[in-house]
Design a protein around this motif. Structure first.
Motif, PDB file in Angstrom:
ATOM      1  N   VAL B  28       3.043 -39.026  35.520  1.00 47.24           N
ATOM      2  CA  VAL B  28       4.131 -38.837  36.483  1.00 47.24           C
ATOM      3  C   VAL B  28       3.621 -38.022  37.674  1.00 47.24           C
ATOM      4  N   LEU B  29       2.858 -36.985  37.375  1.00 53.26           N
ATOM      5  CA  LEU B  29       2.326 -36.142  38.446  1.00 53.26           C
ATOM      6  C   LEU B  29       1.432 -36.958  39.384  1.00 53.26           C
ATOM      7  N   ILE B  30       0.562 -37.753  38.800  1.00 52.95           N
ATOM      8  CA  ILE B  30      -0.364 -38.542  39.620  1.00 52.95           C
ATOM      9  C   ILE B  30       0.398 -39.607  40.413  1.00 52.95           C
ATOM     10  N   VAL B  31       1.323 -40.284  39.725  1.00 54.75           N
ATOM     11  CA  VAL B  31       2.071 -41.344  40.407  1.00 54.75           C
ATOM     12  C   VAL B  31       2.865 -40.761  41.576  1.00 54.75           C
ATOM     13  N   VAL B  32       3.527 -39.646  41.336  1.00 52.52           N
ATOM     14  CA  VAL B  32       4.341 -39.061  42.399  1.00 52.52           C
ATOM     15  C   VAL B  32       3.456 -38.631  43.567  1.00 52.52           C
ATOM     16  N   GLN B  33       2.336 -37.978  43.263  1.00 54.72           N
ATOM     17  CA  GLN B  33       1.482 -37.496  44.342  1.00 54.72           C
ATOM     18  C   GLN B  33       0.792 -38.646  45.084  1.00 54.72           C
ATOM     19  N   LEU B  34       0.237 -39.570  44.317  1.00 55.88           N
ATOM     20  CA  LEU B  34      -0.406 -40.721  44.963  1.00 55.88           C
ATOM     21  C   LEU B  34       0.629 -41.560  45.695  1.00 55.88           C
ATOM     22  N   GLY B  35       1.812 -41.698  45.062  1.00 57.28           N
ATOM     23  CA  GLY B  35       2.892 -42.465  45.673  1.00 57.28           C
ATOM     24  C   GLY B  35       3.348 -41.835  46.979  1.00 57.28           C
ATOM     25  N   LEU B  36       3.396 -40.512  46.979  1.00 56.78           N
ATOM     26  CA  LEU B  36       3.728 -39.799  48.220  1.00 56.78           C
ATOM     27  C   LEU B  36       2.656 -40.072  49.268  1.00 56.78           C
ATOM     28  N   PHE B  37       1.415 -39.998  48.816  1.00 60.17           N
ATOM     29  CA  PHE B  37       0.305 -40.224  49.739  1.00 60.17           C
ATOM     30  C   PHE B  37       0.396 -41.616  50.360  1.00 60.17           C
ATOM     31  N   SER B 309      -2.636 -43.645  22.520  1.00 60.28           N
ATOM     32  CA  SER B 309      -1.966 -42.590  23.287  1.00 60.28           C
ATOM     33  C   SER B 309      -1.802 -43.045  24.729  1.00 60.28           C
ATOM     34  N   ALA B 310      -2.835 -43.695  25.249  1.00 61.30           N
ATOM     35  CA  ALA B 310      -2.801 -44.136  26.646  1.00 61.30           C
ATOM     36  C   ALA B 310      -1.698 -45.166  26.864  1.00 61.30           C
ATOM     37  N   ILE B 311      -1.628 -46.143  25.973  1.00 63.98           N
ATOM     38  CA  ILE B 311      -0.662 -47.229  26.170  1.00 63.98           C
ATOM     39  C   ILE B 311       0.767 -46.693  26.076  1.00 63.98           C
ATOM     40  N   ILE B 312       1.014 -45.907  25.055  1.00 63.26           N
ATOM     41  CA  ILE B 312       2.374 -45.387  24.892  1.00 63.26           C
ATOM     42  C   ILE B 312       2.702 -44.419  26.030  1.00 63.26           C
ATOM     43  N   GLY B 313       1.716 -43.561  26.342  1.00 60.69           N
ATOM     44  CA  GLY B 313       1.924 -42.605  27.428  1.00 60.69           C
ATOM     45  C   GLY B 313       2.161 -43.307  28.759  1.00 60.69           C
ATOM     46  N   TYR B 314       1.432 -44.395  28.962  1.00 63.34           N
ATOM     47  CA  TYR B 314       1.580 -45.149  30.212  1.00 63.34           C
ATOM     48  C   TYR B 314       2.986 -45.729  30.316  1.00 63.34           C
ATOM     49  N   ALA B 315       3.437 -46.338  29.222  1.00 66.91           N
ATOM     50  CA  ALA B 315       4.769 -46.957  29.238  1.00 66.91           C
ATOM     51  C   ALA B 315       5.839 -45.917  29.558  1.00 66.91           C
ATOM     52  N   VAL B 316       5.773 -44.799  28.849  1.00 71.68           N
ATOM     53  CA  VAL B 316       6.789 -43.768  29.069  1.00 71.68           C
ATOM     54  C   VAL B 316       6.635 -43.157  30.469  1.00 71.68           C
ATOM     55  N   GLY B 317       5.382 -42.878  30.832  1.00 71.49           N
ATOM     56  CA  GLY B 317       5.115 -42.250  32.126  1.00 71.49           C
ATOM     57  C   GLY B 317       5.575 -43.114  33.290  1.00 71.49           C
ATOM     58  N   MET B 318       5.328 -44.408  33.176  1.00 72.27           N
ATOM     59  CA  MET B 318       5.726 -45.311  34.255  1.00 72.27           C
ATOM     60  C   MET B 318       7.243 -45.422  34.338  1.00 72.27           C
ATOM     61  N   ALA B 319       7.896 -45.436  33.186  1.00 79.75           N
ATOM     62  CA  ALA B 319       9.362 -45.504  33.182  1.00 79.75           C
ATOM     63  C   ALA B 319       9.934 -44.284  33.898  1.00 79.75           C
ATOM     64  N   ILE B 320       9.400 -43.114  33.572  1.00 80.33           N
ATOM     65  CA  ILE B 320       9.891 -41.893  34.217  1.00 80.33           C
ATOM     66  C   ILE B 320       9.564 -41.922  35.713  1.00 80.33           C
TER      67      ILE B 320
END
Ligand SMILES: Nc1ncnc2c1ncn2[C@@H]1O[C@H](COP(=O)(O)OP(=O)(O)OP(=O)(O)O)[C@@H](O)[C@H]1O
Ligand SMILES: [Mg+2]
Lengths: 250, 375
Positions: B28-37, B309-320
């Motif tokens: 979420v942190l990376i997506v938000v920051q990169l997304g902002l960028f 961990s990556a796959i599950i984390g990715y799914a949840v992280g992307m949803a958030i």
């Protein structure tokens, strides 16, 4: 009887810091197919070390190790796992089951290691648990099993790869005497009926009746003749246990 | 049989929750920051990218869209007469002052274009037509800035740089990177609204090339004909503008650093939990080794844990992240996640988790199978 596993002139020196410990000082012995051999001796005498070397877990400082007719002393560290996988089943005092897997899955894991495909592994693992009397415990986790049951699962696991040699380090030490006997009977039956070599380390005199042979080790050396435990204590003449014909236990 | 990796991962639910939180938090942190960028970056060059022009002629030294310098309109004719150019237009981009009905003033950027062409005008119109800007004193603003500019209704009259301006239409989603909203108007009006610009001047000259023309060649020809200017293709001017705002001003660097921190935090948290799981199961890994499992077999167990961990984390992280992005769209910040970024995030998450398991793999390599005989 053909030789299943043999060591010749094996020495082992542990280099622990400045002080080197010589755990084995030239050991020569062999165990045949169909034989149950007990390895006995005082604490620190080198029993576990010898067992580890026979099991290709540890490499001797010098000497030869032969497993199922193959000289493995010259093999590199990287090749030893394959020898263990193919020829040797281990049973441990602490069972060493995988707590996150059920009894059945613990056995299946061993088959998976050997490359047995999942469907076959499942039916094999049921057969193996049946053979140690744990048909109903297939889906139980180790935490829900008694010590004796755990050790029987461990035996089923050790047998899963159909090894020629079973090595056990104090397999009954953590068990009550009844469970201990059950375990020993399974191992003896295995040697008798399936012609496997069983080597087990023990301190427990009650297991003597299950042995075809007793190998005594002291200070890293094999004692010339097998001496029963009581004899060393009392100083009396040693009866010849090598000729003992163990009575089947009912 | 459920795999050992799967069981090890889920056996301790609390630990798994911690691992997952680490992965999700990092994503979420990376997506938000990169997304902002990305959002900021595209915002800076929004108007250029929607200009429909092929080439931009700018006063020498101009590097970004918002800081054009007047040039003589005579250059327009030099551009128009260049072979391969089929159309050229004057274009104004200029800071100015907007007077709200309540008397307060706001900085705005006036964009003056020719409403008869398809170059440089507003897009995403929600109310009105581009042709409406042909009437005198008319402007378009973006809905997003209505409140800021004090606009309550269509047809409302305000003052820009002391000149009358009437709102005749709205756009949606045309934001400026600075706090000054864009005001679209005709070139003629912009001469009044934009400060310090004479009638015979323009800020930019936009040109359209003949279909299939070689832009690099056209650029060279234009440079030879028109003096004291720089020639950009639209893509180049866009990049130059983005580069200025994101890198020269440092605005983008801060955002990128935050994204990097997200990555580092993610790797550390995931590494720590996977390592802790490995340490928990050290005896079992030792047993596996004793049983004859090659190191590769154990690595696979650990890497499988990392991948799960990556796959599950990715799914949840992307949803958030999707929820966060949705919310952000209503506010001022424009977080954007184009699909290549979503795909790249999956790769990054995998790499992060597998990278994090390297410490564990190193540890497993050192396990002495002889440990299995120790009490
Ligand atoms: N990894 C090691 N590093 C250094 N010394 C060791 C190591 N393992 C064993 N030793 C030493 O080697 C000798 C033989 O140990 P070993 O474990 O083989 O004895 P044992 O007969 O199995 O004893 P016990 O009955 O207590 O299990 C002992 O003196 C022991 O301290
Ligand atoms: Mg020991």
């Amino acid at each position: 009887m053909t030789t299943a596993i043999a060591v010749k002139d094996v020495t082992k020196t542990y280099a622990s810091g400045a002080a080197a410990v010589q755990a084995l000082a030239g050991v020569t012995m062999a165990v045949s197919h169909g034989e149950v051999a007990l390895l006995m001796g005082p604490s620190g005498s080198g029993k576990t070390t010898l067992l580890s070397i026979m099991g290709c877990i540890l490499r001797p400082t010098s000497g030869f190790v032969q497993v199922c007719g193959r000289d493995v002393s010259g093999l590199s560290e990287a090749k030893l796992p394959a020898v263990r996988l193919q020829h040797i089943g281990f049973i441990f005092q602490g069972f060493n089951l995988f707590p996150t897997l059920t009894a059945g899955e613990n056995v299946e894991l061993s088959l998976d290691l050997k490359g047995v495909r999942a469907g076959l592994a499942k039916s094999r693992s049921r057969e193996l648990l049946d053979a140690v009397g744990l048909t109903k415990k297939y889906d139980s986790f180790p935490a829900d099993l008694s010590g004796g049951e755990k050790q029987r699962v461990a035996i089923a696991r050790a047998l899963a790869g159909d090894p020629q040699v079973i090595l056990a380090d104090e397999p009954t030490a953590a068990l009550d005497s009844h469970s201990g006997r059950t375990v020993m009977e399974i191992l003896r039956t295995l040697a008798r009926q399936r012609d496997r070599a069983v080597v087990l380390v023990t301190h427990d005199n009650r297991l003597l009746e299950f042995a075809d042979r007793i190998i005594r080790i002291e200070d890293g050396k094999i004692m010339p003749s097998p001496i029963p435990y009581e004899a060393t204590i009392s100083g009396a003449d040693a009866p010849d246990y090598s000729s003992i014909n163990p009575t089947p236990h009912g | 049989m459920a795999s050992l990796a799967w069981r090890n991962l889920f056996h301790d639910k609390v630990r798994f929750a911690v691992t997952l939180t680490g992965v999700v938090f990092a994503i979420v942190l990376i997506v938000v920051q990169l997304g902002l960028f990305i959002g900021f970056t595209t915002t800076t060059s929004n108007v250029i990218d929607h200009s429909n022009a092929d080439l931009w002629v700018v006063s020498k030294g101009v590097q970004y869209f918002d800081a054009g310098v007047p040039v003589s309109e005579r250059k327009l004719y030099q551009v128009m007469s260049t072979p391969g150019i089929i159309k050229a237009e004057k274009y104004i981009v200029r800071f100015s002052r907007w007077k709200r009905p309540d008397g307060a003033e706001e900085n705005v950027i006036v964009i003056g274009f020719n409403p008869d062409t398809s170059m440089g005008g507003p897009w995403n119109l929600t109310v009105g037509h581009v042709k409406d800007l042909k009437a005198a004193d008319t402007v378009f603003i973006d809905e997003f800035y209505r409140e800021k500019l004090g606009v309550t209704h269509l047809g409302q009259v305000v003052e820009i740089n002391g000149y009358r301006a009437r709102i005749v239409g709205y756009t949606r989603g045309i934001r400026s990177f600075t706090t000054s909203p864009f005001i679209f108007t005709s070139f003629k009006n912009a001469l009044n609204y934009g400060r310090l610009i004479n009638e015979d001047q323009t800020i930019y000259i936009m040109a359209k090339a003949a279909a299939g023309a070689d832009l690099a060649k056209l650029k060279r020809q234009l440079s030879a004909r028109v003096t004291n200017v720089d020639i950009f293709t639209t893509a180049e001017f866009s990049r130059s503008t983005q580069f200025y705002w994101m890198l020269t001003t440092g605005a983008g660097i801060a955002v990128l650093i935050a994204a990097l921190m997200g990555l580092i935090v993610g790797v550390v948290v995931v590494a720590q939990t996977i390592y802790a799981t490995t340490m928990d199961h050290l005896r079992e890994f030792g047993t596996l080794k004793a049983m004859g499992a090659p190191n590769g077999y154990i690595y696979r167990v650990i890497i499988k844990q990392a991948i799960m961990s990556a796959i599950i984390g990715y799914a949840v992280g992307m949803a958030i992240s999707a929820v966060v992005i949705r919310i952000s769209q209503k506010g001022g910040a424009a977080i954007r996640m184009p699909w290549p970024m979503a795909v790249a995030m999956f790769g990054l998450t995998l790499a992060m988790c597998i990278g994090a398991s390297i410490v564990s793999i190193k540890k497993v390599t050192t396990i002495d199978p002889a440990m299995v005989f120790k009490g």
